[in-house]
Design an enzyme around this catalytic site. Structure first.
Site, PDB file in Angstrom:
ATOM      1  N   SER A   1       0.823  -1.197   0.000  1.00 37.37           N
ATOM      2  CA  SER A   1       0.000   0.000   0.000  1.00 37.37           C
ATOM      3  C   SER A   1       0.866   1.260   0.000  1.00 37.37           C
ATOM      4  CB  SER A   1      -0.877   0.012   1.251  1.00 37.37           C
ATOM      5  OG  SER A   1      -0.041   0.056   2.393  1.00 37.37           O
TER       6      SER A   1
ATOM      7  N   GLY B   1      -5.391  -0.578   5.337  1.00 42.59           N
ATOM      8  CA  GLY B   1      -5.909  -1.327   6.493  1.00 42.59           C
ATOM      9  C   GLY B   1      -7.191  -0.822   7.117  1.00 42.59           C
TER      10      GLY B   1
ATOM     11  N   CYS C   1       2.485  -7.026   1.695  1.00 45.92           N
ATOM     12  CA  CYS C   1       1.546  -6.263   2.518  1.00 45.92           C
ATOM     13  C   CYS C   1       0.621  -7.273   3.176  1.00 45.92           C
ATOM     14  CB  CYS C   1       0.771  -5.310   1.611  1.00 45.92           C
ATOM     15  SG  CYS C   1      -0.551  -4.397   2.433  1.00 45.92           S
ATOM     16  N   ASN C   2       0.610  -7.301   4.501  1.00 44.00           N
ATOM     17  CA  ASN C   2      -0.247  -8.252   5.221  1.00 44.00           C
ATOM     18  C   ASN C   2      -1.724  -7.987   4.931  1.00 44.00           C
ATOM     19  OD1 ASN C   2       1.514  -9.684   7.640  1.00 44.00           O
ATOM     20  ND2 ASN C   2       2.326  -7.708   7.014  1.00 44.00           N
TER      21      ASN C   2
ATOM     22  N   CYS D   1       2.607  -6.020  10.052  1.00 42.69           N
ATOM     23  CA  CYS D   1       2.421  -5.033   8.986  1.00 42.69           C
ATOM     24  C   CYS D   1       3.819  -4.697   8.502  1.00 42.69           C
ATOM     25  CB  CYS D   1       1.734  -3.786   9.543  1.00 42.69           C
ATOM     26  SG  CYS D   1       1.762  -2.377   8.406  1.00 42.69           S
ATOM     27  N   THR D   2       4.001  -4.683   7.189  1.00 43.63           N
ATOM     28  CA  THR D   2       5.360  -4.531   6.652  1.00 43.63           C
ATOM     29  C   THR D   2       5.928  -3.114   6.827  1.00 43.63           C
ATOM     30  OG1 THR D   2       4.431  -4.167   4.442  1.00 43.63           O
ATOM     31  CG2 THR D   2       5.099  -6.416   5.003  1.00 43.63           C
ATOM     32  N   HIS D   3       5.095  -2.167   7.245  1.00 46.25           N
ATOM     33  CA  HIS D   3       5.622  -0.833   7.551  1.00 46.25           C
ATOM     34  C   HIS D   3       6.382  -0.829   8.893  1.00 46.25           C
ATOM     35  CE1 HIS D   3       2.876   0.676   4.430  1.00 46.25           C
ATOM     36  NE2 HIS D   3       3.408   1.880   4.565  1.00 46.25           N
TER      37      HIS D   3
HETATM   38  N1  DGL Z   1       2.193  -2.546   4.792  1.00 48.91           N
HETATM   39  C1  DGL Z   1       0.794  -2.830   4.931  1.00 48.91           C
HETATM   40  C2  DGL Z   1       0.598  -4.139   5.701  1.00 48.91           C
HETATM   41  O1  DGL Z   1       1.513  -4.934   5.792  1.00 48.91           O
HETATM   42  C3  DGL Z   1       0.072  -1.635   5.456  1.00 48.91           C
HETATM   43  C4  DGL Z   1      -1.377  -1.646   5.134  1.00 48.91           C
HETATM   44  C5  DGL Z   1      -2.038  -0.295   5.150  1.00 48.91           C
HETATM   45  O2  DGL Z   1      -1.792   0.477   4.230  1.00 48.91           O
HETATM   46  O3  DGL Z   1      -2.844  -0.055   6.045  1.00 48.91           O
HETATM   47  O4  DGL Z   1      -0.454  -4.428   6.195  1.00 48.91           O
END
Ligand code: DGL
Length: 256
Positions: free
Chosen positions: A13, A45, A75-76, A186-188
């Site tokens: 995302s 999310g 992205c999870n 979450c990958t962030h």
């Molecule tokens: N990096 C995304 C994840 O792993 C973030 C999702 C988001 O944009 O809310 O879920």
């Protein structure tokens, strides 16, 4: 171009999936990569599952149109919303997803709560609920939705008061009990790992990037798609925001 020399597509995302891409570059340095961050539509999310499904499919289409030989949904949230549909629709391309790394957290066998930080959608969807069913009897698992955290990281806030206040507000309720591990679902979040460990001092922090890349490697091997070049691969970063600031941030995160 021979199929195995084509790039591997990564999507998220926004800038979060860079935390997965950097593991890929370490493990598979001779592959070429295209990374698509959909920061224009971040966060995913807090959107509806249907919306995220649609957005994810359109990004996968862009990556395939650019010749991706495999796609990593880094992205999870997008994985929770769209992986089943993606695998049904694109049967001739390996599609690899990511999910909160509960298994390694449980296998640490430490006493206390396992806290899963993730977006509200990831924690509400059936993929995560199945993981809870699988490991919930063995361990005390606490889902911790973190709305608003992706936005801070997208703005490049990786340290400082705002992040610290956010994390203290979320995590302080758990500090009086034992914490076995914190899972970054979450990958962030790997980009604020240091800030999390400042609050939850000494607690193991677990993320799923390496497991995802090992899975990518297995799938490429079994499909005969490993790039046999001996040269270092290329990395192309694209973002739906088309703003140099977000590309700068992506490059900075890649080097962290
Ligand atoms: N990096 C995304 C994840 O792993 C973030 C999702 C988001 O944009 O809310 O879920």
């Amino acid at each position: 171009m021979e199929k195995k020399h084509r790039p591997i597509g990564f999507l998220d995302s926004g800038v979060g999936g860079i935390s997965v891409l950097r593991e890929a570059i370490k493990l598979l340095p001779n592959e070429n990569y295209i990374y698509y961050g959909d920061s224009k539509n971040a966060p995913y999310g807090t959107k509806s599952v249907e919306e995220v499904k649609k957005l994810t499919i359109s990004v996968v289409d862009i990556l395939l149109a650019k010749g991706a030989k495999a796609v990593v949904v880094a992205c999870n949230t997008a994985t929770s919303a769209a992986i089943t549909e993606l695998r049904k629709s694109y049967t001739d391309v390996p599609i690899i997803g990511i999910e909160p790394a509960l298994k390694p957290a449980v296998e640490l066998n430490r006493e206390g709560n396992i806290i899963i930080m993730a977006t509200p959608m990831t924690l509400a969807e059936s993929k995560f609920n199945n993981l809870m069913k699988k490991y919930g009897a063995r361990s005390q698992i606490v889902p911790l939705p973190c709305p608003g955290l992706v936005e801070l990281i997208e703005n490049g806030e990786l340290e400082g008061d705002e992040i610290n206040n956010y994390l203290a507000d979320k995590l302080s309720q758990f500090l009086s009990d034992k914490i076995a591990a914190i899972v970054l679902g979450c990958t962030h979040y790997p980009f604020i790992r240091t800030e999390i460990s400042k609050i939850a001092d000494g607690v193991p922090i677990i993320e799923g990037s390496l497991g995802t890349i090992k899975q990518l490697n297995r799938q490429l091997l079994s499909a005969g798609l490993i790039n046999d070049s001996t040269e270092k691969g290329t990395i192309e970063i694209i973002n739906s925001l088309e703003d140099y600031k977000i590309i700068d941030l992506s490059n900075k995160l890649l080097r962290l």
